[in-house]
Design a protein around this motif. Structure first.
Motif, PDB file in Angstrom:
ATOM      1  N   GLN A 102      -0.112   4.201   5.595  1.00  0.00           N
ATOM      2  CA  GLN A 102      -0.735   3.539   6.731  1.00  0.00           C
ATOM      3  C   GLN A 102      -2.115   4.095   7.091  1.00  0.00           C
ATOM      4  O   GLN A 102      -2.831   3.486   7.869  1.00  0.00           O
ATOM      5  N   GLU A 103      -2.466   5.249   6.563  1.00  0.00           N
ATOM      6  CA  GLU A 103      -3.756   5.838   6.912  1.00  0.00           C
ATOM      7  C   GLU A 103      -4.891   4.989   6.326  1.00  0.00           C
ATOM      8  O   GLU A 103      -4.692   4.261   5.358  1.00  0.00           O
ATOM      9  N   PRO A 104      -6.071   5.067   6.927  1.00  0.00           N
ATOM     10  CA  PRO A 104      -7.191   4.214   6.485  1.00  0.00           C
ATOM     11  C   PRO A 104      -7.499   4.303   4.990  1.00  0.00           C
ATOM     12  O   PRO A 104      -7.869   3.311   4.375  1.00  0.00           O
ATOM     13  N   GLU A 105      -7.331   5.466   4.382  1.00  0.00           N
ATOM     14  CA  GLU A 105      -7.676   5.629   2.964  1.00  0.00           C
ATOM     15  C   GLU A 105      -6.506   5.340   2.023  1.00  0.00           C
ATOM     16  O   GLU A 105      -6.637   5.503   0.807  1.00  0.00           O
ATOM     17  N   ALA A 106      -5.377   4.886   2.543  1.00  0.00           N
ATOM     18  CA  ALA A 106      -4.229   4.566   1.689  1.00  0.00           C
ATOM     19  C   ALA A 106      -4.594   3.442   0.722  1.00  0.00           C
ATOM     20  O   ALA A 106      -5.082   2.392   1.127  1.00  0.00           O
ATOM     21  N   ALA A 107      -4.343   3.694  -0.560  1.00  0.00           N
ATOM     22  CA  ALA A 107      -4.660   2.718  -1.606  1.00  0.00           C
ATOM     23  C   ALA A 107      -3.472   1.788  -1.845  1.00  0.00           C
ATOM     24  O   ALA A 107      -2.367   2.029  -1.363  1.00  0.00           O
ATOM     25  N   LEU A 108      -3.718   0.746  -2.606  1.00  0.00           N
ATOM     26  CA  LEU A 108      -2.633  -0.139  -3.006  1.00  0.00           C
ATOM     27  C   LEU A 108      -1.747   0.567  -4.024  1.00  0.00           C
ATOM     28  O   LEU A 108      -2.219   1.387  -4.814  1.00  0.00           O
ATOM     29  N   THR A 109      -0.479   0.225  -4.019  1.00  0.00           N
ATOM     30  CA  THR A 109       0.450   0.709  -5.033  1.00  0.00           C
ATOM     31  C   THR A 109       0.173  -0.050  -6.327  1.00  0.00           C
ATOM     32  O   THR A 109      -0.622  -1.004  -6.349  1.00  0.00           O
ATOM     33  N   GLU A 110       0.848   0.337  -7.399  1.00  0.00           N
ATOM     34  CA  GLU A 110       0.721  -0.418  -8.655  1.00  0.00           C
ATOM     35  C   GLU A 110       1.131  -1.869  -8.438  1.00  0.00           C
ATOM     36  O   GLU A 110       0.455  -2.791  -8.896  1.00  0.00           O
ATOM     37  N   ALA A 111       2.234  -2.074  -7.713  1.00  0.00           N
ATOM     38  CA  ALA A 111       2.674  -3.438  -7.399  1.00  0.00           C
ATOM     39  C   ALA A 111       1.618  -4.145  -6.551  1.00  0.00           C
ATOM     40  O   ALA A 111       1.362  -5.341  -6.742  1.00  0.00           O
ATOM     41  N   ALA A 141       0.825  -1.207   0.000  1.00  0.00           N
ATOM     42  CA  ALA A 141       0.000   0.000   0.000  1.00  0.00           C
ATOM     43  C   ALA A 141       0.864   1.264   0.000  1.00  0.00           C
ATOM     44  O   ALA A 141       2.057   1.216   0.312  1.00  0.00           O
ATOM     45  N   GLU A 142       0.223   2.376  -0.307  1.00  0.00           N
ATOM     46  CA  GLU A 142       0.909   3.666  -0.381  1.00  0.00           C
ATOM     47  C   GLU A 142       1.156   4.299   0.974  1.00  0.00           C
ATOM     48  O   GLU A 142       1.892   5.269   1.067  1.00  0.00           O
TER      49      GLU A 142
END
Length: 179
Positions: free
Chosen positions: A15-24, A12-13
């Motif tokens: 640690q915050e709740p709204e952090a999205a997954l990275t491209e990987a 993920a991008e």
């Protein structure tokens, strides 16, 4: 006997709740969906955090399964304050499970939270449930089954990671099944 697949989210991008997954992480989620095909999963229950939902969405869509949200699967809050020495503080919480920092949960509190869900779901029916959550909370759950699962094992978790937990009325066993 209930079986649980304890799934740690993909990369993920943040640690915050709204952090999205990275491209990987998005690619990992596709690989995870393929990996999970060999298991007969009946239900999916996820933390409400964006990264956990994105982790299991490809599998859920592929298998026409609904993603249930349960806040008991949210990551453990170490502190509401920025801790420059968070790594040392986290290690301390594995040694003293009652220690807690400003605005945070103790290890015992967080473990109790996820264990309440596992006990609620554990029934006599044969069912396989995917629990999609986070690294620290996963470690605390596994530690509750085996005290030898501690800080060093937390450090070895990968993104994603998958453990099979099998429970019956007498005992609970787990093993890592992710490749």
């Amino acid at each position: 006997m209930t079986k649980f697949l304890l799934i740690r989210h993909c990369s993920a991008e943040g640690q915050e709740p709204e952090a999205a997954l990275t491209e990987a992480g998005l690619e990992q989620a596709q690989q995870l969906a393929d990996f999970l095909e060999t298991y007969s999963i009946d239900r999916i229950i996820s933390s409400p955090f964006t990264r956990t939902i994105q982790t299991i969405t490809p599998f859920a869509l592929k298998n026409n399964l609904h993603i249930e949200i349960d806040e008991r699967l949210m990551e453990r809050v170490l502190s509401s304050e920025n801790l420059p020495d968070w790594y040392d503080k986290l290690q301390q919480t594995f040694k003293d499970k009652d220690v807690k920092f400003t605005g945070g949960e103790s290890s015992n509190e967080a473990a109790h939270r996820i264990l309440s869900l596992v006990h609620e779901l554990n029934n006599k029916e044969s069912e396989t449930i995917a629990l999609v959550t986070h690294g620290n909370l996963s470690s605390l759950l596994l530690n509750s089954f085996s005290p030898s699962f501690g800080f060093e094992q937390w450090k070895q978790l990968t993104n994603p990671d998958v453990y099979m937990i099998e429970t019956d009325s007498n005992e609970t066993q787990y093993n890592r099944i992710w490749r």
